[in-house]
Write an enzyme that holds these catalytic residues in place. Structure first.
Site, PDB file in Angstrom:
ATOM      1  N   ASP A 152      14.187   9.278 -89.521  1.00 48.95           N
ATOM      2  CA  ASP A 152      15.394   8.656 -90.092  1.00 48.95           C
ATOM      3  C   ASP A 152      15.436   9.031 -91.580  1.00 48.95           C
ATOM      4  OD1 ASP A 152      17.691   7.162 -89.822  1.00 48.95           O
ATOM      5  OD2 ASP A 152      16.719   5.225 -90.109  1.00 48.95           O
ATOM      6  N   LYS A 192      17.875  11.740 -87.560  1.00 50.76           N
ATOM      7  CA  LYS A 192      19.162  11.519 -88.209  1.00 50.76           C
ATOM      8  C   LYS A 192      19.698  12.867 -88.700  1.00 50.76           C
ATOM      9  CE  LYS A 192      19.361   8.582 -91.850  1.00 50.76           C
ATOM     10  NZ  LYS A 192      20.096   7.353 -91.564  1.00 50.76           N
TER      11      LYS A 192
HETATM   12  C1  LIG Z   1      17.362   5.239 -93.755  1.00 56.59           C
HETATM   13  S1  LIG Z   1      15.791   4.945 -94.462  1.00 56.59           S
HETATM   14  C2  LIG Z   1      14.792   4.667 -93.065  1.00 56.59           C
HETATM   15  C3  LIG Z   1      14.992   3.323 -92.409  1.00 56.59           C
HETATM   16  C4  LIG Z   1      13.971   3.067 -91.325  1.00 56.59           C
HETATM   17  N1  LIG Z   1      14.213   3.913 -90.176  1.00 56.59           N
HETATM   18  C5  LIG Z   1      13.993   1.643 -90.876  1.00 56.59           C
HETATM   19  O1  LIG Z   1      14.354   1.369 -89.748  1.00 56.59           O
HETATM   20  O2  LIG Z   1      13.609   0.767 -91.648  1.00 56.59           O
HETATM   21  C6  LIG Z   1      15.326   6.544 -94.975  1.00 56.59           C
HETATM   22  C7  LIG Z   1      13.960   6.600 -95.635  1.00 56.59           C
HETATM   23  O3  LIG Z   1      13.596   7.973 -95.830  1.00 56.59           O
HETATM   24  C8  LIG Z   1      12.691   7.965 -96.918  1.00 56.59           C
HETATM   25  N2  LIG Z   1      12.473   9.315 -97.436  1.00 56.59           N
HETATM   26  C9  LIG Z   1      13.370  10.155 -98.003  1.00 56.59           C
HETATM   27  N3  LIG Z   1      12.791  11.303 -98.363  1.00 56.59           N
HETATM   28  C10 LIG Z   1      11.478  11.203 -98.025  1.00 56.59           C
HETATM   29  C11 LIG Z   1      10.345  12.066 -98.149  1.00 56.59           C
HETATM   30  N4  LIG Z   1      10.466  13.279 -98.715  1.00 56.59           N
HETATM   31  N5  LIG Z   1       9.163  11.643 -97.690  1.00 56.59           N
HETATM   32  C12 LIG Z   1       9.026  10.422 -97.129  1.00 56.59           C
HETATM   33  N6  LIG Z   1      10.065   9.564 -96.978  1.00 56.59           N
HETATM   34  C13 LIG Z   1      11.268   9.933 -97.427  1.00 56.59           C
HETATM   35  C14 LIG Z   1      13.367   7.047 -97.928  1.00 56.59           C
HETATM   36  O4  LIG Z   1      12.453   6.585 -98.883  1.00 56.59           O
HETATM   37  C15 LIG Z   1      13.923   5.959 -97.008  1.00 56.59           C
HETATM   38  O5  LIG Z   1      13.090   4.812 -96.993  1.00 56.59           O
END
Ligand SMILES: C[S@@+](CC[C@H](N)C(=O)[O-])C[C@H]1O[C@@H](n2cnc3c(N)ncnc32)[C@H](O)[C@@H]1O
Length: 237
Positions: A152, A192
């Site tokens: 996600d 996603k």
């Molecule tokens: C939409 S949220 C996920 C929500 C999660 N699926 C839930 O149900 O709680 C997207 C997440 O991707 C993480 N993210 C973005 N880029 C990232 C990276 N390079 N490494 C790790 N996490 C990352 C963000 O910090 C964010 O918390």
């Protein structure tokens, strides 16, 4: 390809407990005063407060409304069978981890840039998934090939369309590569993606690597969001 959402199977499941409701780092979330708040952020807040999925998440103890997207995906595709081992990329604040556990996942390993409060039966690290050392570390934590890879992943948008697009696609491609390199034969990859994104290259790769690749737009995904999920099942190994 079908993206017709079905009425989700409503199960009275209780999310695994552990940590605070937000699941993010404990502490205070600053809210700007009315004067400071821009019109768009006030609108965002209003939408959050009136969103039935936000209200349901709060009432039932899910850490994010995103949990219901995975619930709908699973109601439709029946992926989270009892005992499955799951890797969750971009797992904060933990809604998908909770949902995977509540549906019977034996073990969940997750990674996020943000800290996530513990969830029983899951192991989550605070790290950047784009760091080449992190994939192998997740595999080591899993201790074998996973049945399911979830992504996600979403970065904080910078507001520049092309830059944002490149970032989104970069994360999606990396997640797809990770799934293809590590899934157990027969496994599933859920990620996603964004409508209108140039996903052809990735889709082509996934169609070669999996028996069945579909797009799905859950009802809990906001209608005005171009977000859509790729569900790739039957990894050929
Ligand atoms: C939409 S949220 C996920 C929500 C999660 N699926 C839930 O149900 O709680 C997207 C997440 O991707 C993480 N993210 C973005 N880029 C990232 C990276 N390079 N490494 C790790 N996490 C990352 C963000 O910090 C964010 O918390």
């Amino acid at each position: 390809m079908s993206n017709e959402p079905e009425e989700p199977r409503r199960k009275m499941v209780k999310p695994p407990t552990g940590g605070n409701l937000s699941g993010r780092a404990k502490g205070h979330t600053a809210v700007k005063t009315a004067k400071q708040r821009t019109q768009s952020s006030a609108k965002w807040l209003e939408r959050q407060l009136n969103d039935p999925f936000v209200q349901r998440a709060k009432a039932e103890g899910w850490r994010s409304r995103a949990a219901f997207k995975l619930e709908e995906i699973d109601d439709r595709f029946h992926i989270l069978k009892r005992g499955v081992r799951v890797i969750d990329l971009g797992c904060a604040p933990g809604g998908w981890v909770q949902m995977a556990k509540s549906r019977g996942a034996a073990h969940v390993v997750g990674v996020d840039l943000l800290p996530v409060d513990p969830i029983p039966g899951a192991e989550m690290i605070e790290a950047d998934f784009t760091d080449p050392a992190i994939g192998p570390r997740l595999m080591e934590m899993m201790g074998g090939k996973p049945d399911v890879v979830l992504s996600d992943l979403a970065h904080n948008t910078v507001g520049h369309r092309q830059t944002d697009h490149l970032k989104i696609m970069g994360l999606l491609e990396l997640a797809g590569d990770f799934a293809c390199d590590n899934l157990k034969p027969g496994g599933t990859f859920i990620a996603k993606a964004f409508q209108g994104g140039e996903t052809e290259h990735l889709l082509l790769k996934l169609k070669l690597a999996f028996n069945d690749v579909k797009h799905f737009k859950p009802k809990s995904s906001r209608a005005d969001s171009s977000e859509i999920y790729i569900v790739a099942q039957g990894f050929k190994g």
